[in-house]
Design an enzyme around this catalytic site. Structure first.
Site, PDB file in Angstrom:
ATOM      1  N   GLU A  63      13.012  53.909  11.529  1.00 11.37           N
ATOM      2  CA  GLU A  63      11.932  54.185  10.593  1.00 11.37           C
ATOM      3  C   GLU A  63      11.305  55.455  10.831  1.00 11.37           C
ATOM      4  OE1 GLU A  63      12.405  51.344  12.231  1.00 11.37           O
ATOM      5  OE2 GLU A  63      12.511  49.741  10.673  1.00 11.37           O
ATOM      6  N   PHE A 125       5.279  35.827  13.206  1.00 14.08           N
ATOM      7  CA  PHE A 125       6.359  36.705  13.761  1.00 14.08           C
ATOM      8  C   PHE A 125       6.539  38.247  12.812  1.00 14.08           C
ATOM      9  CE2 PHE A 125      10.937  37.969  12.815  1.00 14.08           C
ATOM     10  CZ  PHE A 125      11.295  38.525  14.225  1.00 14.08           C
ATOM     11  N   GLN A 126       6.452  39.327  13.681  1.00 14.27           N
ATOM     12  CA  GLN A 126       6.242  40.534  12.790  1.00 14.27           C
ATOM     13  C   GLN A 126       5.011  40.951  12.343  1.00 14.27           C
ATOM     14  OE1 GLN A 126      10.183  41.323  11.063  1.00 14.27           O
ATOM     15  NE2 GLN A 126      10.992  41.926  12.949  1.00 14.27           N
ATOM     16  N   LYS A 175       3.918  39.662   2.023  1.00 11.31           N
ATOM     17  CA  LYS A 175       5.142  38.997   1.372  1.00 11.31           C
ATOM     18  C   LYS A 175       4.729  38.181   0.279  1.00 11.31           C
ATOM     19  CE  LYS A 175       9.507  37.278   2.330  1.00 11.31           C
ATOM     20  NZ  LYS A 175      10.569  36.801   3.502  1.00 11.31           N
TER      21      LYS A 175
END
Ligand SMILES: Cc1ncc(C[n+]2csc(CCOP(=O)(O)OP(=O)(O)O)c2C)c(N)n1
Ligand SMILES: [Mg+2]
Length: 597
Positions: A63, A125-126, A175
């Site tokens: 990235e 998570f993340q 998301k």
């Protein structure tokens, strides 16, 4: 910053879409042609509509590469670069390019995925607090929580990134608001009008037009100055003010120094060009500023690498300081005439004001100043000692050869270290937007991805990356991106087997106690590494091989070519003003030789 959704009045029902589609559609509306990125869990729903979009996506290998590619694209084209990555580790991987773009005022929009809104704050998570982490390295950032806000957020991001003082803007997208399976992602498409855009950003109105009274004061000061110098900074390039700068310099017959961020904004072969000032600037540029009675600072920020010890900097100079960012005025040195405004617009007005006061004829006789300057140029040119037959290659010689074999409009991206300084010193920049480099943050690993981004933006141009062996090892994997995406750049590694710039400081200021700066000349094997990444690899060890290798590289335009030049480890960058020292105490190659002999 909130845009009132209610003010977007609709007559016909708008098409229903999901947030992911709206995000891509919004990027299309902004004229985005290319996104540099890498997908992952949280951003997955946005990657799906990319398949149906005309926007090109370039899949990077890290990235950080995406961020620097976006920066290189922006620096070479003047258009905002766009990068898209997922949440958590991907977002943190792009913090360095964000900071880099922030320091160098590069317009860039970064989109990060985020965990679903219901999971935010649960250590999912993340998950990471991307807006918190990036707040101090972005011009603006926003966590978007409603799908309906996506078009507005994108429109604002591009507006903020590209207007006023340009800079990076980050949009964090949870998301659920882009996932078509989630009802929270549904929205009626709309695109905010200009009026809606500015109504949504009530506190954001950059001043672009300089104050007429101040501009008149500046013209009067110029007309009284016997030893003026124009101190051109990166703002000239950001404001697309190179032509205006040239007109002003020629009208008033005033010499120009171009900072590291402004190289190319005034042609190096122009008789009024003094080249780069600062820590590794040439003697004349440094000393002309130091002895001047008027510094006309245009889009420059009195960086410590330019001023040296601030209280000793240009002690007799009055200051005209033009900058679009009011926070720059007086930050380091109090200006006599501060002007807030866009460099191009202010310079154009300044030219008129100088003309109103009698133009060139009304300027004082500055022949003595010009003679003094040419005296310094003759006495203290940039020099280095050519290698004797059988000795290691001189990096400056390599740069002269690269420069002489390249077309005038070739774009050069550099890494950070000695090779960067030699590139700035020895290349002759004749056009704006031909030097892409990391000035403010000094980010090792910048060159390769930035060169790739520049080539994507300017496929018609030859693009060279001049890199150090240390820097190359930080981001070289992006050459795989270059090969798979067919982005043919050329890379010159100046392999001195050291973190050379740090070695230089240890040699000069730590009594040659070399601590953790030795790399190795042949580990990795750069030629084999380049070949394994789909490039053509060439190794050059002696002066006779330099020219044929460069000719070969320049003749290949369908593949990336990497030339490893084995250069002299002991070579140092001169002139040098030691950190914290006065610019009066500049050490030239000549004076250093006298001291050590
Ligand atoms: C990411 C990062 N880490 C550390 C530094 C500190 N630093 C500045 S120049 C330099 C050495 C660079 O080595 P190399 O790429 O081989 O270039 P050279 O100076 O030898 O030309 C280092 C370690 C930095 N600028 N950036
Ligand atoms: Mg090195």
């Amino acid at each position: 910053m909130f845009f009132q959704r209610s003010c977007s009045k609709k007559e016909a029902p708008m098409p229903q879409m999901n947030g992911g589609q709206a995000l891509i559609r919004a990027l299309e509306m902004e004229g985005v042609e290319v996104i540099f990125g890498l997908p992952g869990g949280a951003i997955l729903p946005v990657y799906d509509p990319i398949i149906d979009s005309p926007i090109r996506h370039i899949l990077v290998r890290h990235e950080q590469g995406a961020g620097h590619m976006a920066e290189g694209f922006a620096q070479a084209t003047g258009r905002p670069g766009v990068a898209m990555v997922t949440s958590g580790p991907a977002a943190t991987n792009i913090v360095t390019p964000l900071c880099d773009a922030y320091m160098d005022s590069i317009p860039m929009v970064v989109i990060t995925g985020q965990v679903g809104t219901a999971s935010i704050g649960t250590d999912a998570f993340q998950e990471c607090d991307t807006v918190g982490i990036t707040r101090s390295v972005t011009k603006h950032n926003e966590l978007v929580t409603e799908a309906a806000d996506i078009p507005r957020a994108v429109r604002e991001a591009f507006h903020i990134a590209t207007t006023g003082r340009p800079g990076p803007v980050l949009i964090d997208i949870p998301k659920d608001i882009v996932d078509p399976k989630n009802p929270r992602s549904a929205l009626d498409w709309y695109w905010p009008s200009d009026a809606e855009l500015s109504a949504g950003l009530p506190g954001y109105k950059p001043t672009t037009k300089g104050h007429p009274r101040k501009i008149k004061d500046a013209a009067e000061l110029i007309g009284q100055s016997h030893r003026p110098v124009i101190y051109a900074g990166g703002g000239i390039l950001k404001a697309r003010a190179a032509e205006a700068l040239r007109e002003l310099a020629e009208l008033c017959d005033i010499p120009v120094v171009t900072t590291l961020m402004a190289r190319g904004s005034f042609p190096d072969d122009h008789p009024l060009c003094l080249g780069m000032p600062g820590m590794h600037g040439n003697y004349t540029a440094v000393t002309a500023m130091q002895k001047s009675d008027l510094l006309i600072a245009l889009g420059s920020r009195f960086d410590d690498r330019v001023t040296g010890k601030v209280p000793a900097f240009a002690p007799e100079a009055k200051i005209i300081h033009v900058d679009i960012d009011p926070a720059e005025l007086g930050k380091v040195r109090r200006p006599d005439v501060p002007i807030v405004g866009d460099c191009r617009l202010v310079i154009e007005e300044l030219i008129k004001a100088v003309r109103d006061l009698g133009g060139r004829e009304a300027q004082p006789d500055r022949s003595e100043w010009k003679q003094t300057i040419s005296g310094w140029q003759e006495k203290f040119p940039l020099t280095y000692e050519q290698s004797e037959p059988g000795d290691a290659l001189k990096p400056q010689f390599v740069l002269e050869q690269l420069r002489d074999a390249a077309p005038d409009d070739c774009i050069v991206a550099s890494g950070v270290g000695q090779h960067q300084m030699w590139t700035s010193q020895y290349w002759h920049f004749k056009h704006p937007y031909t030097f892409v480099n990391s000035g403010g943050l000094g980010t090792m690993g910048f060159a390769v991805p930035a060169a790739i981004g520049a080539k994507v933006g300017r496929p018609d141009r030859m693009v060279w990356a001049v890199d150090g062996d240390g820097c190359f090892q930080m981001t070289a994997q992006e050459l795989v991106t270059a090969s798979t995406e067919r982005i043919p750049i050329k890379v010159a590694i100046l392999n001195n087997a050291y973190l050379g710039m740090v070695r230089q400081w240890q040699e000069m200021f730590y009594e040659e106690r070399y601590s953790e700066v030795y790399l190795s000349p042949d580990l990795p094997d750069y030629k084999m590494w380049a070949e394994s990444m789909g490039c053509i690899g060439i190794r050059v060890e002696s002066p006779e091989e330099v020219q044929p290798a460069i000719e070969k590289a320049n003749s290949i335009d369908d593949r990336t070519v990497v030339i490893e030049f084995r250069t002299d480890s002991r070579e140092k960058v001169f002139p040098m003003v030691a950190a914290g020292a006065s610019n009066d105490d500049i050490i030239t190659a000549q004076s250093h030789r006298e001291v050590v002999q």
